[in-house]
Design an enzyme around this catalytic site. Structure first.
Site, PDB file in Angstrom:
ATOM      1  N   GLU A 180      39.213  64.163  93.479  1.00  0.00           N
ATOM      2  CA  GLU A 180      39.373  63.217  92.731  1.00  0.00           C
ATOM      3  C   GLU A 180      40.440  62.076  93.417  1.00  0.00           C
ATOM      4  O   GLU A 180      41.467  62.185  93.831  1.00  0.00           O
ATOM      5  CB  GLU A 180      40.247  63.399  91.375  1.00  0.00           C
ATOM      6  CG  GLU A 180      40.161  62.229  90.388  1.00  0.00           C
ATOM      7  CD  GLU A 180      40.623  62.839  88.941  1.00  0.00           C
ATOM      8  OE1 GLU A 180      41.634  63.309  89.006  1.00  0.00           O
ATOM      9  OE2 GLU A 180      40.011  62.451  88.054  1.00  0.00           O
ATOM     10  N   CYS A 224      39.429  59.638  84.055  1.00  0.00           N
ATOM     11  CA  CYS A 224      38.899  60.766  84.240  1.00  0.00           C
ATOM     12  C   CYS A 224      37.574  60.577  84.330  1.00  0.00           C
ATOM     13  O   CYS A 224      36.940  61.773  84.957  1.00  0.00           O
ATOM     14  CB  CYS A 224      39.730  61.899  83.110  1.00  0.00           C
ATOM     15  SG  CYS A 224      41.442  61.516  82.840  1.00  0.00           S
ATOM     16  N   GLU A 283      43.915  68.291  79.714  1.00  0.00           N
ATOM     17  CA  GLU A 283      42.859  67.633  80.087  1.00  0.00           C
ATOM     18  C   GLU A 283      43.217  67.085  81.549  1.00  0.00           C
ATOM     19  O   GLU A 283      44.218  66.393  81.672  1.00  0.00           O
ATOM     20  CB  GLU A 283      42.538  66.483  79.034  1.00  0.00           C
ATOM     21  CG  GLU A 283      41.157  66.069  78.926  1.00  0.00           C
ATOM     22  CD  GLU A 283      40.778  65.017  80.068  1.00  0.00           C
ATOM     23  OE1 GLU A 283      40.215  65.303  81.039  1.00  0.00           O
ATOM     24  OE2 GLU A 283      41.250  63.920  79.595  1.00  0.00           O
ATOM     25  N   LYS A 309      55.843  62.009  75.288  1.00  0.00           N
ATOM     26  CA  LYS A 309      56.375  61.577  76.373  1.00  0.00           C
ATOM     27  C   LYS A 309      55.347  60.922  77.357  1.00  0.00           C
ATOM     28  O   LYS A 309      54.374  61.450  77.967  1.00  0.00           O
ATOM     29  CB  LYS A 309      56.956  63.007  77.167  1.00  0.00           C
ATOM     30  CG  LYS A 309      56.925  62.972  78.796  1.00  0.00           C
ATOM     31  CD  LYS A 309      58.146  62.201  79.200  1.00  0.00           C
ATOM     32  CE  LYS A 309      57.822  61.884  80.889  1.00  0.00           C
ATOM     33  NZ  LYS A 309      56.928  60.992  81.135  1.00  0.00           N
TER      34      LYS A 309
HETATM   35  C1  UN1 Z   1      40.098  58.818  80.334  1.00  0.00           C
HETATM   36  O1  UN1 Z   1      39.577  58.439  81.552  1.00  0.00           O
HETATM   37  O2  UN1 Z   1      41.189  59.569  80.501  1.00  0.00           O
HETATM   38  O3  UN1 Z   1      34.986  57.479  77.976  1.00  0.00           O
HETATM   39  C2  UN1 Z   1      39.679  58.576  79.089  1.00  0.00           C
HETATM   40  C3  UN1 Z   1      35.854  56.806  78.391  1.00  0.00           C
HETATM   41  C4  UN1 Z   1      37.178  56.486  77.518  1.00  0.00           C
HETATM   42  C5  UN1 Z   1      38.086  57.438  77.667  1.00  0.00           C
HETATM   43  C6  UN1 Z   1      38.601  57.696  79.023  1.00  0.00           C
HETATM   44  N1  UN1 Z   1      36.529  56.278  76.296  1.00  0.00           N
HETATM   45  O4  UN1 Z   1      35.822  56.516  79.725  1.00  0.00           O
END
Ligand code: UN1
Length: 498
Positions: free
Chosen positions: A387, A286, A252, A177
């Site tokens: 965030e 993230c 996550e 999804k």
């Molecule tokens: C994310 O930000 O959800 O290390 C993943 C990194 C990438 C992956 C980020 N290889 O920023």
């Protein structure tokens, strides 16, 4: 040529419209009026059909030898490599990131394919001696069943790959999804899985709205596992619901990642890291650097270097060769970032550069935001704790290394972290004392590689890690197997006492 893609669901090896005729659209965030794709707004009955297909396919798929399952994923990797440029163009258009980054997004999927597929010939368990004579003991990994993968828009190819590839190699079947903002990227990706010849029902795609399809998946009694990447709020709901319905769950969620720059650091290097970490992908990772913790001795100098560099970053559409920073994904996120500027001012932070929605020339056609540096930030301010998910970095001054680490850790999140120093002792102390799933020494907070565990401590996750061999722990359960070839009853803990 401007075209729009008509996306469908993919269920049991067939491309289908949703049962209800309700169509949604994704737009180019650099050009709001450009429709990139239309996609179905799936409902509960579509979910039921997909779950039934995945359930049925599971009975066969789990018995396909793992090396043979992996062959399909090798093929997916090859096809992704063949279609890399086409996919990257689509990512840029639908999600907005610059082409170089979009190519990286696809490359992460390719890397993940070859890495995960290699596991088809490993998936190691253990053998260990039995405490009894003539008895054999071993552990084997079992697949879990039907896995629903709920993925975000910021890495529309890499993140579905991180989840789907190990899940499939381990013998699970999958329902993807994808985020509402990037349905076309997901559709193209699933076309590639389909072209690799995966049997019907092994991988399925359901488009729609999180509150509808996502919710129906999370609550569905016949789904065994949810793997979710997204906001902490939604993650809390997913985790609670999976707890109630006894599903396996991998979460996550957010981050409030910091880069520390000590007085002994190579400042040019630290600057390259800070600019890439804070403003790469428009801060929509993230792992983005949203706090810069600066030693007082270099604070002033580093701040002016940072502002000077950030001012030169060129905003624009992802597919424009000069673009450094793409748009924000949508209007809601743009407003959210803007809202934080008000919060920053009210709390007493100073906006050194940026701080506004960017509207010059063609930028007004999209959802752009100026790269922003906030100064005079204290660790208790909301801009230091929440965030933001935009091109905004908060500067915090510290007097000592110990204070830097304490402030870095003073957050409910714990995904990525970085320290720039030339002092080996500090580097090792940082590796030991930082509370995060990922620590970089003399590198930015972004840049995770697919063969190492990815995930965070504290409220970033729920103890799981994606990628690396740790992904196998998400998508399998252990079985301990004892084979007694003594021909008599041997009672553990009793008969071994002689
Ligand atoms: C994310 O930000 O959800 O290390 C993943 C990194 C990438 C992956 C980020 N290889 O920023």
């Amino acid at each position: 040529m401007i075209y729009s893609l008509n996306c469908q669901n993919y269920i049991n090896g067939q491309w289908l419209d949703a049962r209800a005729e309700n169509i949604l659209a994704s737009h180019n965030p650099a050009n709001k009026t450009e429709v990139v794709a239309t996609f179905p707004r799936s409902q509960v009955e579509d979910v039921d059909i997909a779950v039934a297909a995945a359930r049925q396919a599971y009975q066969h798929w789990r018995q396909v030898p793992a090396p043979a399952r992996a062959e399909y994923i090798f093929r997916v990797g090859e096809l992704l490599a063949e279609h890399k440029e086409e996919l990257a163009q689509l990512i840029s258009r639908e999600m907005g990131k610059p082409l170089t980054e979009a190519r990286g997004d696809v490359q992460e999927g390719i890397d993940c394919a070859f890495y995960s597929a290699g596991e088809g010939r490993r998936l190691f368990g253990q053998t260990t001696p039995s405490e009894m004579p003539n008895k054999f003991a071993m552990t084997v990994r079992m697949p879990i069943g039907v896995c629903a993968l709920i993925t975000p828009w910021n890495f529309p190819v890499a993140i579905p790959c991180w989840k789907a590839m190990p899940a499939l190699v381990c013998g699970n079947t999958v329902i993807l999804k994808p985020a509402e903002d990037t349905p076309a990227c997901a559709t193209k990706l699933i076309e590639i899985f389909a072209a690799a010849g995966l049997p019907p029902g092994v991988i399925n795609l359901l488009h729609g709205v999180g509150e509808e399809v996502g919710k129906a998946l999370v609550e569905h009694p016949d789904i065994d596992l949810i793997s979710f990447t997204g906001s902490s709020e939604t993650g809390a709901y997913v985790g609670a619901t999976c707890g109630r319905t006894h599903k396996r769950v991998c979460l996550e969620m957010g981050g409030k990642n910091a880069q520390v720059v000590m007085e002994d650091a190579d400042l040019e290097l630290a600057l390259d890291g800070a600019v890439w970490g804070a403003f790469g992908t428009t801060g929509q990772r993230c792992t983005a650097t949203s706090r810069l913790i600066l030693h007082r001795d270099i604070k002033e100098k580093f701040t002016s270097m940072l502002c000077e560099r950030a001012k030169k970053l060129r905003l624009g559409a992802g597919n424009h060769p000069d673009t450094d920073i793409g748009p924000i994904i949508n209007h809601r996120q743009q407003q959210r970032v803007n809202e934080y500027m008000k919060i920053a001012r009210e709390e007493g932070a100073e906006i050194l550069i940026g701080g506004e929605i960017a509207t010059e020339g063609e930028l007004k056609q999209g959802y752009f935001f100026q790269p922003t540096v906030l100064d005079n930030v204290t660790p208790k301010m909301r801009v230091a704790r929440e965030e933001i998910f935009g091109p905004v970095v908060a500067l915090i001054e510290v007097n000592t290394f110990e204070e830097a680490i304490a402030i870095l850790n003073d957050t409910k999140y714990g995904l990525s972290s970085s320290v720039y120093t030339r002092d080996i002792n500090r580097a090792f102390a940082a590796m030991r004392d930082i509370e995060a799933g990922i620590t970089y020494i003399n590198g930015p907070t972004i840049g995770a590689e697919v063969h190492l565990p990815f995930g965070g401590v504290k409220q970033t996750g729920n103890g799981h890690r994606e990628a690396g061999t740790t992904a196998l722990d998400v998508f399998t359960e252990w079985k301990s197997v004892y084979v007694d070839f003594s021909g008599s009853l041997q009672r553990a803990q009793i008969d071994n006492r002689g």
